[in-house]
Write a protein that holds these residues in place. Structure first.
Motif, PDB file in Angstrom:
ATOM      1  N   PRO A   1       0.559   5.772   0.151  1.00 34.61           N
ATOM      2  CA  PRO A   1      -0.399   6.869   0.294  1.00 34.61           C
ATOM      3  C   PRO A   1      -0.951   7.194  -1.093  1.00 34.61           C
ATOM      4  O   PRO A   1      -0.207   7.179  -2.074  1.00 34.61           O
ATOM      5  CB  PRO A   1       0.456   8.017   0.822  1.00 34.61           C
ATOM      6  N   ARG A   2      -2.246   7.490  -1.157  1.00 32.29           N
ATOM      7  CA  ARG A   2      -2.892   7.644  -2.462  1.00 32.29           C
ATOM      8  C   ARG A   2      -2.227   8.707  -3.335  1.00 32.29           C
ATOM      9  O   ARG A   2      -2.088   8.548  -4.536  1.00 32.29           O
ATOM     10  CB  ARG A   2      -4.362   7.957  -2.260  1.00 32.29           C
ATOM     11  N   ARG A   3      -1.767   9.814  -2.699  1.00 33.35           N
ATOM     12  CA  ARG A   3      -1.167  10.885  -3.499  1.00 33.35           C
ATOM     13  C   ARG A   3       0.093  10.415  -4.218  1.00 33.35           C
ATOM     14  O   ARG A   3       0.537  11.012  -5.173  1.00 33.35           O
ATOM     15  CB  ARG A   3      -0.843  12.096  -2.617  1.00 33.35           C
ATOM     16  N   ARG A   4       0.663   9.316  -3.764  1.00 30.88           N
ATOM     17  CA  ARG A   4       1.893   8.828  -4.382  1.00 30.88           C
ATOM     18  C   ARG A   4       1.660   7.650  -5.319  1.00 30.88           C
ATOM     19  O   ARG A   4       2.611   7.024  -5.795  1.00 30.88           O
ATOM     20  CB  ARG A   4       2.904   8.490  -3.294  1.00 30.88           C
TER      21      ARG A   4
ATOM     22  N   GLY B   1       5.841   5.603   2.925  1.00 28.63           N
ATOM     23  CA  GLY B   1       4.938   5.835   4.049  1.00 28.63           C
ATOM     24  C   GLY B   1       3.731   4.919   4.025  1.00 28.63           C
ATOM     25  O   GLY B   1       2.716   5.200   4.663  1.00 28.63           O
ATOM     26  N   GLY B   2       3.824   3.824   3.292  1.00 28.67           N
ATOM     27  CA  GLY B   2       2.700   2.907   3.176  1.00 28.67           C
ATOM     28  C   GLY B   2       2.884   1.654   4.014  1.00 28.67           C
ATOM     29  O   GLY B   2       3.405   1.712   5.116  1.00 28.67           O
TER      30      GLY B   2
ATOM     31  N   VAL C   1       0.853  -1.191   0.000  1.00 25.93           N
ATOM     32  CA  VAL C   1       0.000   0.000   0.000  1.00 25.93           C
ATOM     33  C   VAL C   1       0.888   1.240   0.000  1.00 25.93           C
ATOM     34  O   VAL C   1       1.914   1.271   0.672  1.00 25.93           O
ATOM     35  CB  VAL C   1      -0.894   0.043   1.266  1.00 25.93           C
TER      36      VAL C   1
END
Ligand SMILES: Cc1cc2nc3c(=O)[nH]c(=O)nc-3n(C[C@H](O)[C@H](O)[C@H](O)COP(=O)(O)OP(=O)(O)OC[C@H]3O[C@@H](n4cnc5c(N)ncnc54)[C@H](O)[C@@H]3O)c2cc1C
Lengths: 349, 482
Positions: free
Chosen positions: B344-347, B409-410, B342
């Motif tokens: 972070p969505r922005r990445r 950061g996931g 996973v």
């Protein structure tokens, strides 16, 4: 004066130098931090601030002592919110204290409670060691779910220093309703029907004293007006009311003046009997979360020799009885304490 | 104690046909869906009641014999891989739905109940069980609980743990515990939440109380084709920024589209590098209002083609392509590794670009089918195990992708769990003291370390790794994965 360390190192030092220790936030739930004098209280009120917030991520991270009021305001600026309606926002509750107390408000009905929105924690164990659990992303299955374990832990296994939450976009409009019910049994039937209906209510509460069911829908305004008309068609006695009622509920204003206030888990199946039992003991009930929990107040169970006293609840006002769980003092509890707190500075589950 | 001797002790609990010890019987249990690993247990026991499970665990505890609970064996990370010389507790016969209460909207089930069976039982009351892993027609609730399994609707409805209200379990210590209950709320530390996702390292769940949700009245399912993955990613950002909360947001890349087309002729737009699926759900009035916003937003997102499912048949077709993509891609290659890190969505865009670069650098094909709404990427790394060194190269690439997810950061895993497969990567995500704390927590439930040992934590003795590929049931076309 309760010490309020300005950073984690100082907090760790206080833990290490105390024989018994309990963290407190803003003490809006005073019963949870009423202890005898052997316990060193330590406040998180100086550990504040939102550490990370990217609205596009649907997550934020805040230090444990951050007031909910600040979090709610900052989320609102970006059109987002915590759907479970954390209680006592205006009263000054902190996010860490709310997690530790494991409290949710009426909105827990639709998408779940505080346990369902917490994603990550940072905490200090009984030796003052610093740990993280969970991950700061909306989906994660690595390692044990410590964020959930800390929810409702009432400061008995460690001191929370930072929490990460999932948030949702705030729906554009809200519509609220009042539906009077003659008896608790009628209320149960109504709640069960409404909870299963196609309309997707996001809150359904019940006040025993007045016999009223309060419900709320959220979404685009036009859609809500159509849904409201449809609701009135099915329940002609449903009446539209202002949304301010929900602030009163989340601030627990129904219990203003009650010395004692306790949360108990509940089911719809047992609600009518429970409310009846309470009425006979002159205890008032505010049922929340579509029947999943009840705020009991008014009477004073703590002094009564009453069968209701045997239940497990979380008393937030009036100190006479600390919450216990089925495992308090068990061998299993002792092994959990070996893991988190070998020096036995915290109370354990 | 002699191994043979100890197995005899199980005869007091199980008749011979439910105490499997012959090699022919045991071989069926040697692997889970991570077929690369196999390991032979001393015996497989097939309990028919919770009491038999309790007696088994207590005997294992007395004999200090390791055991693994097993549902349907669809774990993708080696979670239900047997411990060599240990006991496998096969739970498929504990498959009763004990209670379904439409008023409280809950179901109390035994661990061997298959995921979809819960929804089948709830349907007459207008309810359903929300977590929907692609393996749902075969995987068990016990396995879902152990792995905190997900599905396509996690952003909005969460994972398995968000739907488990309580459970009864026998801990590896032999103690029988009850956590949580029938209420959606509880008091005290959330031990139910801690148990869910513990990957079978605490004990065996015997009875699980699940919350049921009302079924959505209507759906609005849109499929949009894009020239580039980046455009599809930008469309996701626009949807997220709009304030809508879709039930599902999924993306498939070119390789995945091509495979899905070949497999089920889903009729996806031709010549697209990426396909986006967005689904709104709810009461018809709400969906009618929200779809105007969604459709307008997608119309200006640079899509080459946009299709709206006109009825439930078209909706099913869109989802069929999506759900079959995984196994379809698997058929493009003799072997593959599947991961589910996973970010972070922005990445997401950056992650996909880097995966693309790594794929080109190493000359290994990677297909992407992912849950764009929650940043969960399950890349499929394709290779041919007959080629010398191919597996090692694929593993290296898989490892680089996992590290990248943590760096960004996931997380190492969104839903498949750590198991055996990713245990050596745990130190990328957790510090030594954090891992140590987790081991101590495990000891609180399992003081002897006999419940599913060798999983989740880095460990020296690894079982032999040979190849990756489709689960036998996928090859048979019975299930498909995301
Ligand atoms: C084709 C395919 C598609 C998939 N799609 C998804 C998906 O979309 N999302 C997703 O999250 N996963 C997915 N998976 C992975 C897998 O299906 C899930 O992890 C599932 O929960 C495993 O269930 P199972 O019954 O097969 O459990 P098993 O594989 O038998 O066991 C899994 C783990 O659970 C433990 N366990 C089993 N029962 C119990 C019990 N009663 N008490 C304690 N521990 C227990 C086992 O010891 C083991 O560690 C997919 C797998 C395949 C093969």
């Amino acid at each position: 004066m309760i010490p309020a360390p300005a950073n984690i190192e100082e907090l760790a030092e206080i833990i290490r130098s105390s024989e018994k220790v309990l963290a407190v936030g803003a003490r809006t739930k005073p019963a949870l931090s009423t202890t005898d004098s052997s316990v060193q209280l330590v406040s998180t009120r100086n550990l504040t601030g939102i550490v990370e917030y990217d609205p596009a991520e649907f997550t934020f991270t805040a230090k444990a002592g951050t007031p909910l009021r600040e979090i709610v305001r900052i989320l609102e600026e970006r059109g987002q919110y915590l759907p479970f309606d954390p209680p006592l926002v205006e009263s000054g509750a902190t996010i860490g204290g709310t997690v530790a107390a494991g409290l949710s408000g009426p909105g827990r009905f639709r998408y779940g409670g505080i346990r369902d929105f917490i994603l990550a924690v940072e905490f200090l164990d009984g030796n003052g060691g610093r740990f993280r659990g969970g991950a700061k992303v909306v989906k994660n299955a690595a390692g044990f779910d410590l964020p959930k374990f800390f929810t409702g832990s009432c400061g008995r296994v460690g001191v929370l220093t930072e929490v990460t939450f999932k948030v949702f976009p705030r729906p554009p409009a809200t519509r609220s309703f009042r539906i009077p019910c003659a008896t608790p049994a009628e209320a149960v039937e109504l709640i069960a029907t409404v909870a299963r209906s196609r309309r997707e209510f996001d809150a359904i509460d019940y006040q025993s004293e007045s016999g009223e069911v309060f419900s709320r829908m959220r979404g685009p305004a036009d859609a809500l007006d159509a849904l409201a008309a449809d609701l009135r068609h099915e329940f002609p006695r449903a009446e539209s009311i202002g949304d301010a009622i929900w602030d009163d509920i989340t601030e627990l204003r129904f219990a203003t003046g009650s010395e004692w206030l306790e949360k108990r888990p509940l089911t719809l199946g047992t609600m009518a009997g429970f409310v009846g039992e309470c009425a006979r003991a002159e205890i008032k009930c505010h049922v929340s979360g579509g029947g999943s929990f009840v705020w009991m107040h008014g009477g004073n169970l703590t002094h009564a020799r009453h069968p209701l006293t045997s239940g497990t609840g979380c008393i937030i006002r009036n100190c006479a009885r600390q919450p216990t769980t089925a495992y308090s003092g068990s061998v299993f509890d002792s092994r959990l304490r070996d893991a988190f707190d070998p020096a036995r500075r915290f109370r354990g589950v | 104690m002699q191994r043979g001797m100890s197995i005899e002790r199980f005869e007091s609990i199980f008749s011979p046909e439910r105490l499997l010890i012959s090699p022919a019987h045991l071989s069926a249990y040697e692997s889970d869906a991570l077929t690369a690993f196999h390991s032979r247990p001393a015996a497989v026991v097939v309990p028919e009641s919770a009491d038999e499970v309790i007696a088994t665990v207590r005997l294992c505890n007395e004999l200090r014999l390791p055991f693994v609970a097993r549902g349907s064996g669809t774990s993708l990370s080696g979670g239900s891989l047997p411990i060599a010389g240990g006991i496998v507790i096969a739970l498929n016969r504990l498959n009763r739905i004990l209670r379904l209460d439409p008023t409280d909207r809950i179901a109390v089930v035994e661990p061997g109940v298959v995921n979809t069976q819960v929804t089948v039982a709830a349907q007459p009351f207008g309810l359903h069980y929300a977590p929907d892993p692609s393996s749902q027609t075969i995987c068990t609730i016990g396995g879902n609980v152990a792995f905190n399994s997900g599905g396509a609707h996690c952003l909005k409805y969460g994972m398995t743990s968000n739907h488990v209200l309580g459970l009864k379990a026998v801990l590896a210590s032999g103690e029988v515990v009850e956590f949580g209950g029938e209420s959606r709320e509880s008091v005290g530390p959330d031990l139910t939440g801690l148990f869910v996702g513990s990957e079978g390292l605490f004990g065996v769940a015997l009875e699980i109380t699940l919350q049921l949700l009302p079924r959505a009245e209507t759906f609005h399912t849109v499929l949009a084709g894009y020239r580039t993955l980046e455009e599809a990613g930008n469309a996701v950002s626009a949807v997220v920024a709009s304030g809508l909360l879709p039930g599902a947001i999924e993306i498939m890349d070119a390789l995945a589209i091509q495979a899905a087309e070949a497999a089920v002729h889903a009729g996806y737009p031709k010549g697209c590098e990426a396909v986006l699926i967005v689904e709104l759900e709810g009461p018809r009035e709400k969906v009618a209002a929200e779809r105007i916003e969604l459709d307008a937003l997608l119309a200006t997102s640079g899509a080459v083609e946009i299709r709206v499912a006109a009825d439930s048949a078209e909706r099913m077709k869109i989802w069929k392509g999506r759900k079959s993509a995984f196994s379809a891609v698997g058929r493009l290659s003799p072997d593959f590794i599947v991961q589910d890190g996973v970010v972070p969505r922005r990445r997401l865009g950056e992650a996909l670009r880097r995966i693309g670069e790594m794929s080109r650098e190493s000359g290994i094909r990677v297909a992407n089918v992912f849950h764009a709404g929650d940043g969960n990427l399950p890349p499929l790394i394709l290779y041919d195990g007959r080629e010398a060194g191919a597996l090692e190269r694929a593993e290296t690439l898989a490892g680089r992708i996992l590290k990248m997810c943590v760096e960004m950061g996931g997380s190492l895993t969104g839903e498949h769990g750590i198991g055996v497969e990713k245990r050596d990567y745990m130190p990328e995500m957790f510090s030594a003291v954090e891992l140590d704390l987790m081991k101590r927590i495990r000891s609180a439930f399992d003081p002897l370390g006999i419940a599913n040992p060798g999983k989740m934590f880095p460990c020296a003795d690894a079982p032999a790794l040979s190849q990756h590929g489709l689960h036998p049931l996928e090859k048979a076309g019975l299930i498909s994965r995301e």
